[in-house]
Design a protein around this motif. Structure first.
Motif, PDB file in Angstrom:
ATOM      1  N   ASN A   1       0.826  -1.209   0.000  1.00  0.00           N
ATOM      2  CA  ASN A   1       0.000   0.000   0.000  1.00  0.00           C
ATOM      3  C   ASN A   1       0.869   1.270   0.000  1.00  0.00           C
ATOM      4  OD1 ASN A   1      -2.431   1.444  -0.001  1.00  0.00           O
ATOM      5  ND2 ASN A   1      -2.591   1.410   2.237  1.00  0.00           N
ATOM      6  N   HIS A   2       1.896   1.280  -0.844  1.00  0.00           N
ATOM      7  CA  HIS A   2       2.756   2.452  -1.051  1.00  0.00           C
ATOM      8  C   HIS A   2       3.611   2.799   0.167  1.00  0.00           C
ATOM      9  CE1 HIS A   2       0.369   2.882  -4.656  1.00  0.00           C
ATOM     10  NE2 HIS A   2      -0.729   3.036  -3.928  1.00  0.00           N
ATOM     11  N   THR A   3       3.876   1.835   1.025  1.00  0.00           N
ATOM     12  CA  THR A   3       4.808   2.046   2.128  1.00  0.00           C
ATOM     13  C   THR A   3       5.507   0.727   2.419  1.00  0.00           C
ATOM     14  OG1 THR A   3       5.057   3.055   4.323  1.00  0.00           O
ATOM     15  CG2 THR A   3       3.200   1.539   4.027  1.00  0.00           C
ATOM     16  N   ARG A   4       6.459   0.740   3.346  1.00  0.00           N
ATOM     17  CA  ARG A   4       7.171  -0.479   3.737  1.00  0.00           C
ATOM     18  C   ARG A   4       7.008  -0.671   5.229  1.00  0.00           C
ATOM     19  NH1 ARG A   4      13.077  -2.157   1.607  1.00  0.00           N
ATOM     20  NH2 ARG A   4      11.721  -2.537  -0.206  1.00  0.00           N
TER      21      ARG A   4
ATOM     22  N   ARG B   1       7.738   5.968   7.706  1.00  0.00           N
ATOM     23  CA  ARG B   1       6.933   7.057   8.266  1.00  0.00           C
ATOM     24  C   ARG B   1       6.464   7.987   7.154  1.00  0.00           C
ATOM     25  NH1 ARG B   1      10.631   5.271  11.411  1.00  0.00           N
ATOM     26  NH2 ARG B   1      10.132   4.817  13.574  1.00  0.00           N
ATOM     27  N   PRO B   2       5.521   7.520   6.329  1.00  0.00           N
ATOM     28  CA  PRO B   2       5.051   8.373   5.237  1.00  0.00           C
ATOM     29  C   PRO B   2       4.334   9.606   5.780  1.00  0.00           C
ATOM     30  CG  PRO B   2       3.660   6.440   5.462  1.00  0.00           C
ATOM     31  CD  PRO B   2       4.828   6.229   6.377  1.00  0.00           C
ATOM     32  N   GLU B   3       4.173  10.591   4.920  1.00  0.00           N
ATOM     33  CA  GLU B   3       3.500  11.827   5.330  1.00  0.00           C
ATOM     34  C   GLU B   3       2.023  11.594   5.617  1.00  0.00           C
ATOM     35  OE1 GLU B   3       4.793  14.882   5.967  1.00  0.00           O
ATOM     36  OE2 GLU B   3       6.718  13.826   5.768  1.00  0.00           O
ATOM     37  N   GLY B   4       1.391  10.703   4.861  1.00  0.00           N
ATOM     38  CA  GLY B   4      -0.042  10.481   5.008  1.00  0.00           C
ATOM     39  C   GLY B   4      -0.387   9.010   5.022  1.00  0.00           C
ATOM     40  N   GLY B   5      -1.682   8.733   4.878  1.00  0.00           N
ATOM     41  CA  GLY B   5      -2.153   7.356   4.818  1.00  0.00           C
ATOM     42  C   GLY B   5      -2.539   6.769   6.154  1.00  0.00           C
TER      43      GLY B   5
ATOM     44  N   THR C   1      -9.038   3.068   7.728  1.00  0.00           N
ATOM     45  CA  THR C   1      -9.408   2.203   6.600  1.00  0.00           C
ATOM     46  C   THR C   1      -8.250   2.054   5.623  1.00  0.00           C
ATOM     47  OG1 THR C   1     -10.460   4.145   5.606  1.00  0.00           O
ATOM     48  CG2 THR C   1     -11.905   2.557   6.708  1.00  0.00           C
ATOM     49  N   ASN C   2      -7.396   3.053   5.490  1.00  0.00           N
ATOM     50  CA  ASN C   2      -6.227   2.901   4.630  1.00  0.00           C
ATOM     51  C   ASN C   2      -5.200   1.977   5.266  1.00  0.00           C
ATOM     52  OD1 ASN C   2      -4.716   3.770   2.158  1.00  0.00           O
ATOM     53  ND2 ASN C   2      -3.241   4.376   3.717  1.00  0.00           N
ATOM     54  N   GLN C   3      -5.057   2.054   6.575  1.00  0.00           N
ATOM     55  CA  GLN C   3      -4.135   1.127   7.246  1.00  0.00           C
ATOM     56  C   GLN C   3      -4.650  -0.308   7.192  1.00  0.00           C
ATOM     57  OE1 GLN C   3      -1.689   2.502  10.630  1.00  0.00           O
ATOM     58  NE2 GLN C   3      -3.203   4.152  10.807  1.00  0.00           N
ATOM     59  N   VAL C   4      -5.948  -0.484   7.072  1.00  0.00           N
ATOM     60  CA  VAL C   4      -6.483  -1.818   6.809  1.00  0.00           C
ATOM     61  C   VAL C   4      -5.862  -2.377   5.525  1.00  0.00           C
ATOM     62  CG1 VAL C   4      -8.571  -3.073   6.130  1.00  0.00           C
ATOM     63  CG2 VAL C   4      -8.638  -1.466   8.056  1.00  0.00           C
TER      64      VAL C   4
ATOM     65  N   LEU D   1      -0.765  -9.699   4.404  1.00  0.00           N
ATOM     66  CA  LEU D   1      -1.248 -11.076   4.292  1.00  0.00           C
ATOM     67  C   LEU D   1      -1.054 -11.612   2.881  1.00  0.00           C
ATOM     68  CD1 LEU D   1      -4.524 -10.836   6.399  1.00  0.00           C
ATOM     69  CD2 LEU D   1      -2.315 -11.755   7.112  1.00  0.00           C
ATOM     70  N   THR D   2      -1.304 -10.772   1.883  1.00  0.00           N
ATOM     71  CA  THR D   2      -1.100 -11.190   0.505  1.00  0.00           C
ATOM     72  C   THR D   2       0.371 -11.498   0.251  1.00  0.00           C
ATOM     73  OG1 THR D   2      -2.998  -9.892  -0.258  1.00  0.00           O
ATOM     74  CG2 THR D   2      -1.335 -10.478  -1.902  1.00  0.00           C
ATOM     75  N   ALA D   3       1.261 -10.628   0.733  1.00  0.00           N
ATOM     76  CA  ALA D   3       2.695 -10.838   0.531  1.00  0.00           C
ATOM     77  C   ALA D   3       3.185 -12.105   1.210  1.00  0.00           C
ATOM     78  CB  ALA D   3       3.470  -9.628   1.050  1.00  0.00           C
TER      79      ALA D   3
END
Length: 287
Positions: free
Chosen positions: A19-22, A75-79, A83-86, A93-95
């Motif tokens: 989801n665009h972060t690590r 530590r992204p700026e947003g997100g 519900t986005n952290q879901v 789980l997919t990975a």
């Protein structure tokens, strides 16, 4: 201090792009009963589960991430909307090639993410465990507005920039006072407190933690909209402390088909204050 320094035997840490972060994720166990996802709260990391992970791993594959903004995760700026952290956790789980439905247990901020997951994707969750937390849209906002200050820290932590400025250089002092006041005596050693303080030391690490609070009002609106569509269909265990009692269970009762309340003989940090009580309660619920 790296995550591996506290890791129980049988667990390993993976860095997972999702989801665009690590995110840094501790994984262990291969038990036959469900995958169990553990979501920590503030101001902690996945280390919060260290005392219960070995026993839980006897029955479950246990997945314990550092939430975005915390620990060894980015530590992204947003997100930070719940519900986005879901989507962060679903990507983990997919990975890992782990199938759903799964059981999820969340403490504090982690319980808010677990609740949003159950409301947004009920098909993903077989069992929901919420540990000593107010929930956005189900009483958190009212608690913030109680006379004589209420839960004053929510509004303070939501404020941009100011908390980081004031906490910078005082992390250990504040966390020592907070953890001590909210737990049974002797729960946290000086080493425990220093480790958590280091995880949040400096303005950027502090910001990553406070970002979880800065979405709470929007989180509440999202939760109410999701619950207007359907009740939670999965069994829910709402664990309170000696301070909070069954407040969360009562708030959830109209919103779920099957809610069980329990009161731990602890303060806020249930899994660390009484690991045996926690693992026994969770194991019985999931059985």
């Amino acid at each position: 201090m790296s995550t591996a320094d506290w890791l129980p035997d049988g667990f390993s840490v993976q860095q997972i792009d999702t989801n665009h972060t690590r995110l840094s994720v501790a994984v262990g166990g291969s038990g036959p009963v469900l995958v169990l996802v553990l979501l920590h709260g503030w101001p902690q990391t996945s280390r919060a589960w260290a005392r219960v992970m070995p026993d839980l791993a006897q029955h479950h594959t246990v997945v314990a991430p550092d939430l975005r903004g915390t620990g060894d995760s980015d530590r992204p700026e947003g997100g930070y909307a719940k519900t986005n952290q879901v989507d962060d956790i679903r990507g983990i789980l997919t990975a890992l090639n782990l199938t759903r439905p799964v059981a999820v247990a969340g403490h504090d901020i982690g319980s808010m993410i677990a609740f949003a997951w159950a409301a947004a994707h009920p098909e993903d969750i077989s069992h929901l465990i919420l540990i000593d937390a107010l929930l956005p849209g189900l009483g958190l906002e009212e608690a913030m507005n109680v006379a004589e200050g209420g839960m004053w820290h929510f509004g303070f932590f939501m404020t941009p920039h100011i908390p980081e400025m004031l906490f910078d250089g005082h992390e250990l002092e504040f966390f020592t006072a907070t953890f001590t006041a909210m737990s049974n005596p002797g729960t946290f050693s000086d080493h425990d407190l220093a480790t958590y303080a280091r995880a949040y030391t400096g303005r950027e690490r502090l910001r990553g933690g406070f970002e979880h609070y800065r979405t709470l009002l929007d989180d509440g609106r999202e939760n109410r909209a999701l619950l207007a569509q359907r009740k939670l269909p999965m069994p829910v265990l709402a664990i309170g402390s000696t301070r909070s009692g069954t407040a969360t269970a009562h708030a959830l009762a109209p919103q779920a088909d099957n809610v069980r309340g329990a009161v731990a003989p602890t303060g806020h940090f249930v899994a660390e204050e009484d690991p045996d009580w926690f693992t026994e309660s969770v194991t019985a619920f999931l059985a």
